[in-house]
Every structure is written in C-alpha cells, then in structure tokens.
Write a protein that holds these residues in place. Sequence first.
Motif, short mmCIF file in Angstrom:
data_model
loop_
_atom_site.label_atom_id
_atom_site.label_comp_id
_atom_site.label_asym_id
_atom_site.label_seq_id
_atom_site.Cartn_x
_atom_site.Cartn_y
_atom_site.Cartn_z
N ASP A 112 8.60 -7.49 10.43
CA ASP A 112 7.94 -8.69 10.89
C ASP A 112 8.63 -9.94 10.37
O ASP A 112 8.84 -10.92 11.10
CB ASP A 112 6.48 -8.66 10.45
CG ASP A 112 5.66 -9.80 11.04
OD1 ASP A 112 6.05 -10.33 12.10
OD2 ASP A 112 4.62 -10.15 10.45
N PHE A 113 9.01 -9.92 9.08
CA PHE A 113 9.54 -11.12 8.43
C PHE A 113 11.04 -11.31 8.62
O PHE A 113 11.53 -12.43 8.50
CB PHE A 113 9.22 -11.09 6.94
CG PHE A 113 7.82 -11.57 6.61
CD1 PHE A 113 6.88 -11.82 7.58
CD2 PHE A 113 7.46 -11.78 5.29
CE1 PHE A 113 5.60 -12.26 7.27
CE2 PHE A 113 6.19 -12.23 4.95
CZ PHE A 113 5.26 -12.47 5.96
N THR A 114 11.79 -10.25 8.85
CA THR A 114 13.25 -10.37 8.95
C THR A 114 13.82 -9.94 10.29
O THR A 114 14.97 -10.27 10.60
CB THR A 114 13.95 -9.55 7.86
OG1 THR A 114 13.78 -8.15 8.14
CG2 THR A 114 13.41 -9.87 6.48
N GLY A 115 13.07 -9.15 11.06
CA GLY A 115 13.61 -8.57 12.28
C GLY A 115 14.42 -7.33 12.03
O GLY A 115 14.99 -6.75 12.96
N LEU A 116 14.48 -6.88 10.77
CA LEU A 116 15.26 -5.70 10.37
C LEU A 116 14.36 -4.67 9.71
O LEU A 116 13.33 -5.02 9.12
CB LEU A 116 16.36 -6.09 9.39
CG LEU A 116 17.37 -7.15 9.83
CD1 LEU A 116 18.22 -7.59 8.64
CD2 LEU A 116 18.25 -6.64 10.96
N THR A 117 14.76 -3.41 9.76
CA THR A 117 14.12 -2.41 8.92
C THR A 117 14.67 -2.54 7.51
O THR A 117 15.74 -3.13 7.30
CB THR A 117 14.39 -1.00 9.44
OG1 THR A 117 15.80 -0.71 9.26
CG2 THR A 117 14.02 -0.85 10.90
N PRO A 118 13.97 -2.01 6.49
CA PRO A 118 14.53 -2.06 5.14
C PRO A 118 15.92 -1.44 5.05
O PRO A 118 16.80 -1.97 4.36
CB PRO A 118 13.50 -1.27 4.32
CG PRO A 118 12.22 -1.44 5.05
CD PRO A 118 12.60 -1.45 6.50
N THR A 119 16.15 -0.33 5.76
CA THR A 119 17.45 0.33 5.72
C THR A 119 18.52 -0.56 6.35
O THR A 119 19.64 -0.66 5.83
CB THR A 119 17.39 1.67 6.45
OG1 THR A 119 16.40 2.50 5.82
CG2 THR A 119 18.73 2.38 6.41
N GLU A 120 18.19 -1.21 7.46
CA GLU A 120 19.15 -2.12 8.11
C GLU A 120 19.47 -3.30 7.20
O GLU A 120 20.63 -3.72 7.11
CB GLU A 120 18.57 -2.61 9.44
CG GLU A 120 18.52 -1.55 10.52
CD GLU A 120 17.71 -1.99 11.73
OE1 GLU A 120 17.88 -1.38 12.79
OE2 GLU A 120 16.89 -2.94 11.59
N PHE A 143 0.82 -1.21 0.00
CA PHE A 143 0.00 0.00 0.00
C PHE A 143 0.86 1.26 0.00
O PHE A 143 0.60 2.22 -0.72
CB PHE A 143 -0.92 0.02 1.23
CG PHE A 143 -1.89 -1.12 1.27
CD1 PHE A 143 -2.73 -1.39 0.19
CD2 PHE A 143 -1.98 -1.92 2.39
CE1 PHE A 143 -3.63 -2.45 0.23
CE2 PHE A 143 -2.86 -2.98 2.44
CZ PHE A 143 -3.69 -3.24 1.35
N ASP A 144 1.90 1.25 0.82
CA ASP A 144 2.78 2.40 0.95
C ASP A 144 4.07 1.95 1.62
O ASP A 144 4.25 0.77 1.94
CB ASP A 144 2.11 3.53 1.75
CG ASP A 144 1.56 3.07 3.09
OD1 ASP A 144 2.12 2.11 3.67
OD2 ASP A 144 0.57 3.65 3.56
N GLN A 145 4.97 2.90 1.85
CA GLN A 145 6.26 2.56 2.43
C GLN A 145 6.11 2.02 3.85
O GLN A 145 6.85 1.12 4.27
CB GLN A 145 7.18 3.78 2.42
CG GLN A 145 8.60 3.47 2.90
CD GLN A 145 9.51 4.68 2.82
OE1 GLN A 145 9.14 5.73 2.27
NE2 GLN A 145 10.71 4.57 3.37
N ALA A 146 5.16 2.55 4.61
CA ALA A 146 4.96 2.09 5.98
C ALA A 146 4.52 0.62 6.00
O ALA A 146 4.97 -0.17 6.85
CB ALA A 146 3.92 2.96 6.68
N HIS A 147 3.65 0.24 5.06
CA HIS A 147 3.21 -1.15 4.94
C HIS A 147 4.42 -2.06 4.65
O HIS A 147 4.59 -3.11 5.28
CB HIS A 147 2.17 -1.25 3.83
CG HIS A 147 1.58 -2.61 3.66
ND1 HIS A 147 1.01 -3.03 2.47
CD2 HIS A 147 1.49 -3.67 4.50
CE1 HIS A 147 0.58 -4.28 2.61
NE2 HIS A 147 0.85 -4.69 3.82
N LEU A 148 5.25 -1.63 3.72
CA LEU A 148 6.45 -2.40 3.39
C LEU A 148 7.37 -2.52 4.60
O LEU A 148 7.89 -3.59 4.90
CB LEU A 148 7.17 -1.75 2.22
CG LEU A 148 8.47 -2.40 1.73
CD1 LEU A 148 8.64 -2.16 0.23
CD2 LEU A 148 9.70 -1.83 2.46
N ALA A 149 7.57 -1.41 5.33
CA ALA A 149 8.49 -1.41 6.47
C ALA A 149 7.99 -2.34 7.57
O ALA A 149 8.79 -3.08 8.19
CB ALA A 149 8.65 0.01 7.01
#
Length: 276
Positions: A248-256, A237-243
């Motif tokens: 949830d799935f990796t334990g990391l933020t996209p930037t991390e 839906f948006d960047q927040a949804h992706l983040a």
Amino acid sequence: MDYVGRVPAPPLDRFVDDVYCLTGVPRHRAMTVPPMPSAHLFVNLGGPVRLWDSDPSVPPAVLTDGWFMGVWTRRFRFEYPTPVRLVGVHFKPWGISPFTDVPASELRDRWVPVDDVWRRAVDRIRNQVGELGSGPAALQVLEDELRSRLADAPARGLDLVRHTGGQLAACHGAVPVGALTEAAGVSVNHLAAQFKSHVGVTPKRVARIYRFARLILSVDGPRPVDWPAFAHAVGYFDQAHLANEFKDFTGLTPTEYLALRQRFPAEQGFPPIPAE
C-alpha cells in the motif's frame, strides 16, 4: 548529493526536525516517497521539480519556486532536476500548524505553492538564500522566517497533539490510541478532532505512519530478512499485515523492495526509493 541539516534552536525544535540544504547531482533522479511522519517546506533554487501523485486522478505538477507539503498518507513520485539546489524544512507531523492559518487538512496529500500559504514570501526567501549559497547562513534565513511566523500562543489543542504525537514518535506508533486518550484524560473523538485540526489525519493514521517509517528505515541492506520475526518486532500483527502495508505504502512487496535496495543502497536515514 550533499545534505547539510541542523535542528533549529528552541522553541522551533518543538515543531521542526531540521532545516537543510540539498545540493549536487542526484544518484537517482526519479524517486518514490512513501508516507513519512513529517510535513515539508521546500524552496527551490534550481531547475523544475516534477511530482506525481499515486492517485491517478491527481494531475502531475511542475514546481519551480517553493511549495509546502502536509502529511502524506500515500506514496508520491518526484523527479529531481540536475543539479539539485534547494533548502527546506522537515516539520514534525503537527509542525506546520503554528506557522500558518491554512487548515492542516487542506495541506494533507497535497503540494501547495509557498505564496498560497505565506503571501508574497517565496521570492524574498529565494533571493536571500540565493545570495548566501548553501551554508549555515542560508539555513539561518529559514530559521529566521519560521521564528517570525511562529504564533505567540499555541492554538487550541496544539499542546495536546504535540504531547501525544511525541509519545507516538518515541514508541514508533506502537502505543494504542486508547492508552493515549486515557493518559491525556480526553475522549477518543476529541483527540481525533484535534489531530485532524493540527496534523490533518487521525492519531491512528499517524501511528500507522510512524510504524511504517520504523520498518522501512530498518529494512535496508544486503542481509536476508526474517519477515515473520521482523513483522512482530516492529508492531505488525503478522507477516501478511506487514506485506499489505508495504504494498500500500510503496507499491512494492517486501521482497521486491529488498531486492531493489540491494541494487541501490539508500543513504542513511533516507527513505525515498529509486523509481525504475
């Protein structure tokens, strides 16, 4: 490590993405694996493999012989032995169903010894593969085992799940579940029940995992990422949804995650993440 795999001959290819050998010294021993649209069979010919569930209530496991894993809906962590020597099967999400009488729901988010699923099979498979090394003949042992266990007739609902699951795979989870049910001429509840029976999770969950698989296999490299544009391109839906999904799935933020991959590039098509 060396990864040698192949797609099995029909009709196994309807249920299996590949059979493979994994050998050598791992670049990173400890890895985090996010949810992926597959189930697995591993036959270990080397030292013990250690696994940890991201759910802290689940005790860690040490596996030495062989194990099945159903579809996972959360991340887990494993540690390779050194050196690695194993053969395995990557099943499609619905792929284990025609090879075993164990309900898919009992394999979801679990690692289960091979002999709990295929009685008294693991020593025979390990002995056959061990005598052949890690070449094509070893992969043929797995193909022959799968072929001998393939049900003569599909279980009720499996053809429906395979067809709609194939549509989810083709569009990386971007098709609405309502559109799948309408095209198949069944109700949402009926499709969900059949997916739970043969996959262990609902089609909505499978779609979510396919979408994330596309995301994590696409974001992997030294180039900067336009996260808002990327979120839209892969169906969020948006960047927040992706983040949120990423955390949830990796334990990391996209930037991390991106920073980690810049330090430790992934092998092509290989989603595990080095666990520091």
